[in-house]
Design an enzyme around this catalytic site. Structure first.
Site, mmCIF file in Angstrom:
data_model
loop_
_atom_site.group_PDB
_atom_site.id
_atom_site.type_symbol
_atom_site.label_atom_id
_atom_site.label_comp_id
_atom_site.label_asym_id
_atom_site.label_seq_id
_atom_site.Cartn_x
_atom_site.Cartn_y
_atom_site.Cartn_z
ATOM 1 N N CYS A 159 35.045 40.768 20.465
ATOM 2 C CA CYS A 159 35.989 41.866 20.546
ATOM 3 C C CYS A 159 37.112 41.578 19.575
ATOM 4 C CB CYS A 159 36.523 42.045 21.962
ATOM 5 S SG CYS A 159 37.576 40.708 22.506
ATOM 6 N N ARG A 219 35.500 35.160 23.192
ATOM 7 C CA ARG A 219 35.468 35.072 24.658
ATOM 8 C C ARG A 219 34.035 34.900 25.185
ATOM 9 N NH1 ARG A 219 39.687 39.459 27.073
ATOM 10 N NH2 ARG A 219 38.641 40.949 25.744
ATOM 11 N N ARG A 241 43.128 52.765 27.946
ATOM 12 C CA ARG A 241 42.368 51.787 28.718
ATOM 13 C C ARG A 241 43.256 51.038 29.709
ATOM 14 N NH1 ARG A 241 40.831 47.603 25.350
ATOM 15 N NH2 ARG A 241 39.982 46.748 27.268
ATOM 16 N N LYS A 260 45.102 46.915 36.485
ATOM 17 C CA LYS A 260 43.813 47.187 35.856
ATOM 18 C C LYS A 260 42.873 45.995 35.989
ATOM 19 C CE LYS A 260 43.219 46.589 31.376
ATOM 20 N NZ LYS A 260 41.966 45.921 30.942
ATOM 21 N N ASN A 261 43.351 44.809 35.629
ATOM 22 C CA ASN A 261 42.481 43.639 35.616
ATOM 23 C C ASN A 261 42.039 43.239 37.018
ATOM 24 O OD1 ASN A 261 42.586 43.504 32.836
ATOM 25 N ND2 ASN A 261 44.223 41.980 32.787
ATOM 26 N N ASP A 263 48.579 38.332 27.599
ATOM 27 C CA ASP A 263 48.641 39.791 27.559
ATOM 28 C C ASP A 263 50.062 40.326 27.382
ATOM 29 O OD1 ASP A 263 45.947 40.152 27.699
ATOM 30 O OD2 ASP A 263 45.901 40.809 29.785
ATOM 31 N N VAL A 313 30.598 33.845 27.260
ATOM 32 C CA VAL A 313 30.313 33.856 28.690
ATOM 33 C C VAL A 313 29.517 32.621 29.102
ATOM 34 C CG1 VAL A 313 30.383 36.369 28.831
ATOM 35 C CG2 VAL A 313 28.215 35.215 28.334
ATOM 36 N N ARG A 362 34.462 44.403 28.263
ATOM 37 C CA ARG A 362 33.956 43.073 28.557
ATOM 38 C C ARG A 362 33.909 42.759 30.051
ATOM 39 N NH1 ARG A 362 33.042 39.485 24.816
ATOM 40 N NH2 ARG A 362 33.201 37.900 26.426
#
Length: 430
Positions: free
Chosen positions: A125, A130, A407, A22-23, A315, A132, A101
Site C-alpha cells: 500500500c 505491511r 475512508r 474506524k480501526n 497515524d 502478513v 488491508r
C-alpha cells in the site's frame, strides 16, 4: 473526482463530536464470523472502509441489519446487527481485499469456526508493505497448515485449532487481532507474547469476552486465552476514535482556535495530549470530553518519534507535522512504524512549509504562515494533514483525491464548518 476547497486563516471555535473508531470497528466486525448468533455493534462510524468490510462479510454469509442512523453529527453512531448462521464461502476474493488491508482479519475467524480460509494476499500500500507473515506464523503455532499460491493464503486445520505459544518478534496490531480471534475457539490455552496493546486490540478482546470468550491480560503485552467450544451473540459499543480525536485537537491548535471535543476517551489520548501540551496547546478535560485551546498560544517546535501504543501513534504523524510547520522553532519527527510515510512532505512544501527528510526523520522549521495551494492526497492520514494545513494557510487550498478522507473521517466538512471553517466539497462535475 471530488475535491475539497478551503479558504484558511479562520480560528476554529465550537464543538466537534467524535465518532466510533474506524480501526476498532473494522476489527470487531469480523468477530461476527465466530458465532451463529447475533453480534450487534453500536457507535459504528459511517465510512467507506466500513462498507467495504460489510460487503466482504456478506459474501461469507453474514446477514446484516442497520438498526440506527448517525445522530447529533455522528456522536451516537449507527447500530449494526450481524448474524452468520453458517459460513457460505471461505474465500475472501482479491477484488474486495485489495480495497482495504483490514480484510485480512477474516482469516483467523474463518479458520477457527470453519476449519478453512482462503484469503487474497493484500499486497502493498502507499505507506509500506505491511507483510502478513506474522499473522501466518501465529496461526501455524495453533496448528494451522498454511499454503501460499496464486496470490492467495490458504489456511486449513483438521478439527479445532490447538492452544499454543505465540511469540511475536515485533509488535503487530493485525497479527495480534487475528491470533486472538483464532485462539478464542481453539482447544486449550494460548499465550500471546509481545502482543499489541493498542486500544483497538483491547476493544476486540473485551468484545470477544462479552461473546463468551476467556481472555486475560487485556491491555498488557501478554494475552492469555482459554479456548471455548463456541461463542454466543452480544451487544457491544465501539470505542471513540482516538485518531479522529487527535486530528481535531491538531485542527484547533493549527488554527489557533478553541474547540471542545465531545464523546472522547481521554485515557487513550495520553501521548497525543502530552505532546500537544509540550508544544504550548492548552488542553483540559470537560464534562463532555476535552477542550483544546491555542488562541494566542506560542506553538513551539517539539520532537516526536512514532511508536506502538502507548507511544505517539504513526497515524498522527502527518497531522502533527502540519502543525509543526506553523510552530516557532524547529522540530524533528521520526517514523519508526512504516517505511514510506513521508509522502505528504512534497505537498506541504508546495504550501511553503520548510521540511527536510533524512531517512526515517524529517526536520521541520516552522514559519508564521503557510500559503494555500493545490495539493494531492496520497493516503488517509496524509490527506487530512493537507486539510489541516489548508485551514491554517493564507488563501485557497484545493485538496485532490479525497476518496482517502472518506475512508476514515465521517462528515469532515460539516464538523469543521460548524466551527467556522471555510471548507466545501467540490463534486467531480464542478
Amino acid at each position: 473526482m471530488d475535491r475539497i476547497r478551503i479558504v484558511g486563516g479562520v480560528p476554529l471555535r465550537g464543538t466537534i463530536p467524535i465518532g466510533g473508531a474506524k480501526n476498532a470497528a473494522l476489527t470487531l466486525m469480523p468477530a461476527a464470523l465466530l458465532t451463529d448468533e447475533t453480534l450487534t455493534l453500536s457507535n459504528l462510524p459511517h465510512l467507506a472502509d466500513i462498507t467495504t468490510m460489510a460487503n466482504l462479510l456478506a459474501q461469507h454469509g453474514v446477514e446484516m441489519e442497520m438498526n440506527g442512523h448517525a445522530e447529533n453529527g455522528g456522536a451516537t453512531g449507527r447500530v449494526l446487527a450481524m448474524r452468520c448462521r453458517e459460513i457460505t464461502s471461505s474465500t475472501a476474493p482479491y477484488d474486495l481485499v485489495r480495497k482495504m488491508r483490514a480484510s485480512v482479519l477474516v482469516l483467523g475467524p474463518l479458520l477457527a469456526r470453519h476449519g478453512e480460509a482462503r484469503v487474497s494476499l493484500p499486497g502493498g500500500c502507499a505507506i509500506g508493505t505491511r507483510p502478513v507473515d506474522l499473522h501466518l506464523k501465529a496461526l501455524e503455532a495453533l496448528g494451522a497448515t498454511i499454503e501460499l499460491s496464486e496470490g492467495y493464503i490458504t489456511a486449513r486445520v483438521a478439527g479445532r485449532l490447538k492452544g499454543g505459544q505465540i511469540v511475536f518478534p515485533q509488535v503487530t496490531v493485525g497479527g495480534t487481532e487475528n491470533a486472538l480471534m483464532a485462539a478464542v475457539l481453539a482447544d486449550g490455552d494460548t499465550v500471546i507474547a509481545n502482543a499489541a496493546q493498542e486500544p483497538e486490540v483491547c476493544d476486540l478482546a473485551h468484545c470477544l469476552n462479552a461473546m463468551g470468550g476467556r481472555i486475560e491480560g487485556i491491555g498488557t503485552s501478554t494475552l492469555r486465552v482459554r479456548g471455548v467450544e463456541r461463542l454466543h451473540g452480544a451487544e457491544y459499543s465501539v470505542i471513540p476514535d482516538r485518531i479522529e480525536t487527535g486530528t481535531y485537537m491538531v485542527a484547533a491548535a493549527i488554527t489557533r482556535g478553541d474547540v471542545e471535543l465531545t464523546g472522547v476517551r481521554t485515557d487513550i489520548m495520553t501521548s497525543v495530549t502530552k505532546t500537544l501540551q509540550e508544544a504550548g496547546v492548552e488542553i483540559e478535560e470537560t464534562a463532555k470530553g476535552l477542550r483544546v485551546r491555542a488562541d494566542g498560544a506560542d506553538i513551539r517546535g517539539v520532537d516526536v518519534m512514532t511508536e506502538p501504543y502507548p507511544g505517539f501513534p504513526t497515524d498522527m504523524q502527518a497531522q502533527f507535522m502540519a502543525l509543526m510547520a506553523t510552530a516557532n522553532g524547529a522540530s524533528m519527527l521520526t517514523e519508526t512504524i512504516f517505511e514510506n510515510r513521508f509522502m505528504h512532505v512534497p505537498e506541504l512544501l508546495r504550501m511553503g512549509a520548510r521540511i527536510t527528510v533524512h531517512g526515517a526523520s524529517a526536520i521541520v522549521r516552522g514559519m508564521p504562515r503557510l500559503s494555500g495551494a493545490p495539493v494531492m492526497a496520497t493516503d488517509l492520514r496524509a490527506s487530512v494533514s493537507m486539510v489541516l494545513a489548508g485551514l491554517a494557510a493564507e488563501g485557497e487550498t484545493i485538496v485532490n483525491r479525497i476518496y482517502h478522507l472518506d475512508r476514515g473521517y465521517e462528515r469532515l466538512e460539516q464538523k469543521l464548518s460548524a466551527c467556522g471553517a471555510h471548507i466545501e466539497r467540490l463534486r467531480g462535475d464542478r
